[in-house]
Design an enzyme around this catalytic site. Structure first.
Site, PDB file in Angstrom:
ATOM      1  N   ARG A 101       0.868  -1.216   0.470  1.00  0.00           N
ATOM      2  CA  ARG A 101      -0.493  -0.155   0.131  1.00  0.00           C
ATOM      3  C   ARG A 101       1.110   1.831  -0.182  1.00  0.00           C
ATOM      4  O   ARG A 101       1.006   1.591   1.146  1.00  0.00           O
ATOM      5  CB  ARG A 101      -0.597   0.312   1.429  1.00  0.00           C
ATOM      6  CG  ARG A 101      -1.665   0.882   1.610  1.00  0.00           C
ATOM      7  CD  ARG A 101      -2.561   1.390   2.884  1.00  0.00           C
ATOM      8  NE  ARG A 101      -3.493   2.156   2.543  1.00  0.00           N
ATOM      9  CZ  ARG A 101      -4.696   2.153   2.501  1.00  0.00           C
ATOM     10  NH1 ARG A 101      -5.636   1.168   1.969  1.00  0.00           N
ATOM     11  NH2 ARG A 101      -5.538   3.160   2.665  1.00  0.00           N
ATOM     12  N   HIS A 128      -7.614   0.987  -6.733  1.00  0.00           N
ATOM     13  CA  HIS A 128      -7.392   0.317  -5.908  1.00  0.00           C
ATOM     14  C   HIS A 128      -8.078  -0.844  -5.873  1.00  0.00           C
ATOM     15  O   HIS A 128      -9.066  -0.823  -5.688  1.00  0.00           O
ATOM     16  CB  HIS A 128      -7.931   1.382  -4.832  1.00  0.00           C
ATOM     17  CG  HIS A 128      -8.220   0.405  -3.765  1.00  0.00           C
ATOM     18  ND1 HIS A 128      -7.656  -0.521  -2.702  1.00  0.00           N
ATOM     19  CD2 HIS A 128      -8.516   1.560  -1.989  1.00  0.00           C
ATOM     20  CE1 HIS A 128      -7.503   0.005  -1.383  1.00  0.00           C
ATOM     21  NE2 HIS A 128      -8.230   1.197  -1.175  1.00  0.00           N
ATOM     22  N   GLN A 131      -9.791  -3.559  -3.779  1.00  0.00           N
ATOM     23  CA  GLN A 131     -11.242  -2.684  -2.996  1.00  0.00           C
ATOM     24  C   GLN A 131     -12.668  -3.377  -3.788  1.00  0.00           C
ATOM     25  O   GLN A 131     -13.941  -3.308  -4.086  1.00  0.00           O
ATOM     26  CB  GLN A 131     -10.722  -1.024  -2.543  1.00  0.00           C
ATOM     27  CG  GLN A 131     -12.478   0.114  -1.649  1.00  0.00           C
ATOM     28  CD  GLN A 131     -12.932  -1.037  -1.153  1.00  0.00           C
ATOM     29  OE1 GLN A 131     -12.615  -1.043  -0.216  1.00  0.00           O
ATOM     30  NE2 GLN A 131     -14.503  -1.963  -0.606  1.00  0.00           N
ATOM     31  N   ASP A 224     -17.261   8.137  -2.475  1.00  0.00           N
ATOM     32  CA  ASP A 224     -15.659   8.472  -1.860  1.00  0.00           C
ATOM     33  C   ASP A 224     -15.052   9.604  -1.419  1.00  0.00           C
ATOM     34  O   ASP A 224     -15.952  10.626  -1.389  1.00  0.00           O
ATOM     35  CB  ASP A 224     -14.600   8.001  -2.772  1.00  0.00           C
ATOM     36  CG  ASP A 224     -13.267   7.109  -1.848  1.00  0.00           C
ATOM     37  OD1 ASP A 224     -13.679   7.222  -0.720  1.00  0.00           O
ATOM     38  OD2 ASP A 224     -12.251   7.361  -2.321  1.00  0.00           O
ATOM     39  N   CYS A 264     -15.782   3.097   0.691  1.00  0.00           N
ATOM     40  CA  CYS A 264     -15.147   1.709   0.749  1.00  0.00           C
ATOM     41  C   CYS A 264     -14.599   2.712   2.266  1.00  0.00           C
ATOM     42  O   CYS A 264     -13.348   1.869   2.678  1.00  0.00           O
ATOM     43  CB  CYS A 264     -14.178   2.469  -0.017  1.00  0.00           C
ATOM     44  SG  CYS A 264     -13.448   3.967  -0.441  1.00  0.00           S
ATOM     45  N   ARG A 292     -13.195  -7.204   2.375  1.00  0.00           N
ATOM     46  CA  ARG A 292     -11.888  -6.856   2.158  1.00  0.00           C
ATOM     47  C   ARG A 292     -11.387  -8.358   2.125  1.00  0.00           C
ATOM     48  O   ARG A 292     -10.402  -9.307   1.072  1.00  0.00           O
ATOM     49  CB  ARG A 292     -11.514  -5.509   2.368  1.00  0.00           C
ATOM     50  CG  ARG A 292     -12.273  -4.453   2.128  1.00  0.00           C
ATOM     51  CD  ARG A 292     -11.530  -3.593   1.029  1.00  0.00           C
ATOM     52  NE  ARG A 292     -10.406  -3.712   0.680  1.00  0.00           N
ATOM     53  CZ  ARG A 292      -9.079  -2.510   1.256  1.00  0.00           C
ATOM     54  NH1 ARG A 292      -9.905  -1.976   1.554  1.00  0.00           N
ATOM     55  NH2 ARG A 292      -8.259  -3.017   0.794  1.00  0.00           N
TER      56      ARG A 292
END
Length: 312
Positions: A101, A128, A131, A224, A264, A292
């Site tokens: 990440r 991402h 996700q 988001d 998310c 996830r």
């Protein structure tokens, strides 16, 4: 050749569907498959703040029979104390896979080019994909299908989640609508890539700046945070521009009957999403967060399996 998940379109439509099927199986029977038994180690590197990514990968790797090895990014000094190439060569001889990440997509690409083991994008500034596997699993659970579903993304569509929804949604054959102020629309290059994918899968890509038109008839509505990591100094200016794109109860009411709302996380109630939406009956945010783990287990199992097939 070693397989990686660096961008959402690293998976073909058939592969994406296979990963989603595998994730659904893992959700029902979390301990049946143990491709990391030994235990084999998976390196997890977090250069950005994390909650869901760290706990879901840690739990998922353990459930696959492996050992989640936390590599402290600041102590390692990746790209500063040692080059990305050298770190990749070291880690690749110690672990079965690498989860990173970080900030720059180019660094992740470099890691993948030199590690010799699967590398998984656990978030970069550009994409991402983990996700999105969780999001697609969540949509499929609640709506039954992905192909042909209209999904509207409202807010800051120029973020990594916007790019990933374009590519992953198109791969799944969805009708993806991206809605944002003109200066916050997705990267044109990603829109073009997604449009090309959608032409092959029966999906479609639409961009615009009218939130009511975007959400009207959508079966899934996504938002988001408006302030991505590293852009905190822009918070006030972004809030002023993006305020008309908040996912309110009134906006959600224009969606299709039974529409679901996704975010998310982390979420800022009263900013990009109303508390009545995220905490309401149409929210699937907590399913999304749980998924996830199942999604990332499926990604790792798929990539490790692909590597085994190459060696066979």
């Amino acid at each position: 050749m070693t397989r990686h998940l660096l961008r959402d379109n690293d998976l073909s439509p058939a592969e994406q569907a296979a990963v989603l099927d595998l994730a659904a199986e893992f959700k029902v029977s979390p301990y049946d498959a143990r491709p990391l038994a030994g235990p084999q180690s998976v390196a997890m590197i977090f250069d950005k703040p994390t909650l869901r990514t760290q706990v879901s990968f840690s739990a998922g790797i353990a459930e696959l029979g492996g050992f989640p090895m936390l590599v402290e990014g600041r102590l390692a000094g990746i790209g500063v104390r040692e080059s990305v190439e050298d770190v990749a060569r070291v880690l690749g001889r110690q672990v079965a896979a690498i989860v990173w990440r970080t900030f720059h997509q180019a660094d992740l690409d470099t890691m993948a080019a030199h590690a010799g083991v699967p590398v998984v994008n656990a978030l970069t500034d550009e994409f991402h994909p983990c996700q999105l596997i969780a999001d697609l699993l969540t949509v499929r659970e609640h709506l039954g299908v992905l192909a042909g579903v209209r999904v509207a993304f409202v807010g800051d569509a120029a973020c990594n989640m916007g790019s990933s929804w374009l590519l992953a949604g198109a791969t799944a054959g969805m009708h993806v609508v991206m809605c944002a102020p003109p200066d916050h629309l997705p990267c044109p290059e990603i829109v073009t890539q997604a449009t090309d994918i959608a032409a092959r899968t029966g999906g479609s890509i639409t961009t615009g700046s009218d939130p009511v038109a975007a959400v009207r008839g959508a079966a899934a509505v996504v938002t988001d945070t408006w302030v991505s990591m590293g852009k905190e100094e822009e918070a006030a200016a972004r809030a002023a521009v993006l305020a008309p794109y908040a996912l309110t109860a009134e906006l959600l009411a224009t969606a299709a009957p039974g529409a679901i709302a996704l975010h998310c996380l982390p979420a800022y109630r009263g900013t990009e999403i109303d508390a009545t939406v995220i905490d309401g009956p149409q929210s699937v945010v907590w399913d999304e967060a749980e998924n996830r783990r199942h999604a990332q287990k499926a990604v790792l199992a798929f990539l490790l399996g692909a590597g085994e097939e190459e060696r066979a």
